[in-house]
Design a protein around this motif. Structure first.
Motif, mmCIF file in Angstrom:
data_model
loop_
_atom_site.group_PDB
_atom_site.id
_atom_site.type_symbol
_atom_site.label_atom_id
_atom_site.label_comp_id
_atom_site.label_asym_id
_atom_site.label_seq_id
_atom_site.Cartn_x
_atom_site.Cartn_y
_atom_site.Cartn_z
ATOM 1 N N VAL A 100 0.844 -1.197 0.000
ATOM 2 C CA VAL A 100 0.000 0.000 0.000
ATOM 3 C C VAL A 100 0.877 1.243 0.000
ATOM 4 N N ARG A 101 1.890 1.245 0.852
ATOM 5 C CA ARG A 101 2.790 2.398 0.949
ATOM 6 C C ARG A 101 3.485 2.673 -0.376
ATOM 7 N N LYS A 102 3.991 1.614 -1.019
ATOM 8 C CA LYS A 102 4.725 1.792 -2.269
ATOM 9 C C LYS A 102 3.808 2.306 -3.380
ATOM 10 N N LEU A 103 2.584 1.819 -3.412
ATOM 11 C CA LEU A 103 1.638 2.306 -4.418
ATOM 12 C C LEU A 103 1.351 3.791 -4.225
ATOM 13 N N LYS A 104 1.158 4.184 -2.976
ATOM 14 C CA LYS A 104 0.860 5.589 -2.709
ATOM 15 C C LYS A 104 2.062 6.473 -3.026
ATOM 16 N N GLU A 105 3.250 6.015 -2.677
ATOM 17 C CA GLU A 105 4.447 6.805 -2.932
ATOM 18 C C GLU A 105 4.719 6.972 -4.417
ATOM 19 N N SER A 106 4.251 6.025 -5.226
ATOM 20 C CA SER A 106 4.471 6.100 -6.672
ATOM 21 C C SER A 106 3.684 7.237 -7.312
ATOM 22 N N LYS A 107 2.594 7.660 -6.643
ATOM 23 C CA LYS A 107 1.697 8.711 -7.146
ATOM 24 C C LYS A 107 1.085 8.354 -8.498
ATOM 25 N N ARG A 108 1.060 7.073 -8.807
ATOM 26 C CA ARG A 108 0.476 6.628 -10.082
ATOM 27 C C ARG A 108 -0.952 6.129 -9.906
ATOM 28 N N PHE A 109 -1.353 5.910 -8.659
ATOM 29 C CA PHE A 109 -2.667 5.321 -8.399
ATOM 30 C C PHE A 109 -3.342 6.018 -7.220
ATOM 31 N N LYS A 110 -4.662 6.011 -7.235
ATOM 32 C CA LYS A 110 -5.432 6.424 -6.067
ATOM 33 C C LYS A 110 -5.613 5.181 -5.202
ATOM 34 N N ILE A 111 -5.377 5.314 -3.909
ATOM 35 C CA ILE A 111 -5.379 4.167 -3.002
ATOM 36 C C ILE A 111 -6.467 4.358 -1.953
ATOM 37 N N ALA A 112 -7.325 3.356 -1.812
ATOM 38 C CA ALA A 112 -8.431 3.481 -0.856
ATOM 39 C C ALA A 112 -8.621 2.191 -0.081
ATOM 40 N N ALA A 113 -9.067 2.345 1.151
ATOM 41 C CA ALA A 113 -9.554 1.215 1.935
ATOM 42 C C ALA A 113 -11.060 1.143 1.721
ATOM 43 N N LEU A 114 -11.576 -0.055 1.540
ATOM 44 C CA LEU A 114 -13.026 -0.267 1.414
ATOM 45 C C LEU A 114 -13.375 -1.395 2.363
ATOM 46 N N THR A 115 -13.898 -1.029 3.527
ATOM 47 C CA THR A 115 -14.036 -1.995 4.602
ATOM 48 C C THR A 115 -15.445 -2.084 5.155
ATOM 49 N N ASN A 116 -15.877 -3.297 5.444
ATOM 50 C CA ASN A 116 -17.076 -3.512 6.258
ATOM 51 C C ASN A 116 -16.633 -3.359 7.706
ATOM 52 N N ASN A 117 -17.177 -2.373 8.404
ATOM 53 C CA ASN A 117 -16.748 -2.155 9.785
ATOM 54 C C ASN A 117 -17.929 -1.725 10.641
ATOM 55 N N PHE A 118 -17.641 -1.256 11.829
ATOM 56 C CA PHE A 118 -18.711 -0.806 12.709
ATOM 57 C C PHE A 118 -18.235 0.403 13.501
ATOM 58 N N GLN A 119 -19.186 1.151 14.013
ATOM 59 C CA GLN A 119 -18.887 2.327 14.813
ATOM 60 C C GLN A 119 -19.255 2.050 16.267
ATOM 61 N N SER A 120 -18.417 2.490 17.181
ATOM 62 C CA SER A 120 -18.736 2.390 18.593
ATOM 63 C C SER A 120 -19.374 3.685 19.043
ATOM 64 N N GLU A 121 -20.494 3.566 19.751
ATOM 65 C CA GLU A 121 -21.173 4.757 20.251
ATOM 66 C C GLU A 121 -20.507 5.310 21.489
ATOM 67 N N GLU A 122 -19.481 4.618 21.969
ATOM 68 C CA GLU A 122 -18.895 4.981 23.251
ATOM 69 C C GLU A 122 -17.596 5.741 23.094
ATOM 70 N N THR A 123 -17.389 6.720 23.909
ATOM 71 C CA THR A 123 -16.110 7.407 23.977
ATOM 72 C C THR A 123 -15.241 6.693 24.997
#
Length: 319
Positions: free
Chosen positions: A129-152
């Motif tokens: 991921v780091r090398k792809l981003k450093e190359s500046k040739r591609f847009k890099i994104a995370a696409l994740t199924n996740n959840f949010q915690s309501e708690e601080t």
């Protein structure tokens, strides 16, 4: 190498950039004498109305999720039937439903096993991921199924949000965009989330690569026009080698990126400092065999008014 025709690369989190929660499920099954893959089948058979699925679309709070998740995983009639069908489809051992032990699962305990596994980074993937981003040739994104915690964060060791830390800033910083199912109100494998992700990155699906560990997610990505790469447990190097061929650059090297070292050290700290209740235990899952009880170890659509929104406390988890 031939110039790449791709403009964006999307990475799943759990099972790709970090270890899969499925590995936590397998550990929980082994420690509690539950048949292999039984709980994964139990979660999947619920379909889009399951507690886990609703959590990942941001429709349930953790405090609401835990008891519902436990009830669904403990539903012997539904789950035993689905498991027998799973074994038949897989071509495995044929058993009857009454041969499957009745279990009572503590939803929070199982989920803790899952999320602790998802705290462990895959340094090889993060380096790519780091090398792809450093190359500046591609847009890099995370696409994740996740959840949010309501708690601080609080000083209360029994707070549900205390078991797992906030997503490390070092992790989020690796990506140009960090797209979360629980914020956009859709989850993989809904085709709409892949279309939304490509639109958000300003690319056509045909210009995007998707790395994921779940077959149905990759099938949906392919159906909308993305190029899929399957990441199998313990075989991320093979996936990165396949990615190298598509992007036309070397992504494997021995040097460990500083961000990855920070993530690894943070993961070690999280495990060592977790309160006792948040660590895997072997005390609360009840398994019944032969009358003896042993104690052992509708699809939401994206609301465009929510684009870019985050909960007030910013707490999210990666799965």
């Amino acid at each position: 190498m031939k110039a790449p025709r791709f403009k964006a690369v999307f990475f799943d989190m759990g099972g790709v950039c970090v270890h899969s929660p499925l590995e936590g499920i397998r550990t929980f099954e082994r420690q509690n004498g539950i048949p292999e893959n039984y709980l994964n089948v139990a979660i999947s058979v619920q379909g889009e109305h399951g507690a886990f699925q609703k959590l990942e679309r941001g429709e349930l709070k953790l405090s609401e999720f835990y008891p519902e998740f436990g009830r669904q995983c403990s539903d012997h009639a539904t789950n035993a039937k689905a498991y027998v069908e799973y074994l038949v489809k897989k071509g495995g051992e044929r058993i009857s439903e009454d041969q499957i032990p009745q279990i009572t699962v503590d939803g929070k305990e199982l989920f803790t096993f899952m999320m602790e596994e998802a705290q462990k980074p895959d340094l090889l993937v993060l380096n790519a991921v780091r090398k792809l981003k450093e190359s500046k040739r591609f847009k890099i994104a995370a696409l994740t199924n996740n959840f949010q915690s309501e708690e601080t964060p609080t000083a209360d060791p029994d707070s549900a949000g205390q078991a797992f830390g906030r997503p490390p800033a070092e992790l989020v910083a690796l990506f140009d965009e960090y797209i979360e199912s629980s914020l956009v109100g859709m989850r993989k494998p809904d085709p709409e989330i892949f279309r939304y992700a490509c639109d958000r990155m300003g690319v056509q699906p045909s210009e995007a690569i998707m790395l994921d560990d779940i077959g149905p997610n990759l099938k949906a990505a392919k159906d909308v026009g993305m190029t899929p790469i399957r990441v199998y447990v313990g075989r991320s190097k093979e996936a990165i080698e396949e990615l190298e061929k598509l992007v036309g650059m070397s992504l494997l090297e021995s040097r460990e990126p500083s961000n990855s070292r920070q993530l690894r050290d943070r993961q070690k700290t999280v495990v060592e400092s977790s309160p006792p209740h948040a660590r895997p235990s072997t005390r609360s899952t009840s398994i019944q065999r032969n009358s003896c009880t042993h104690t052992r170890p509708p699809t939401a659509r994206y609301d465009r008014s929510r684009r870019g929104a985050r909960p007030a406390d910013g707490v999210c988890r990666w799965t």
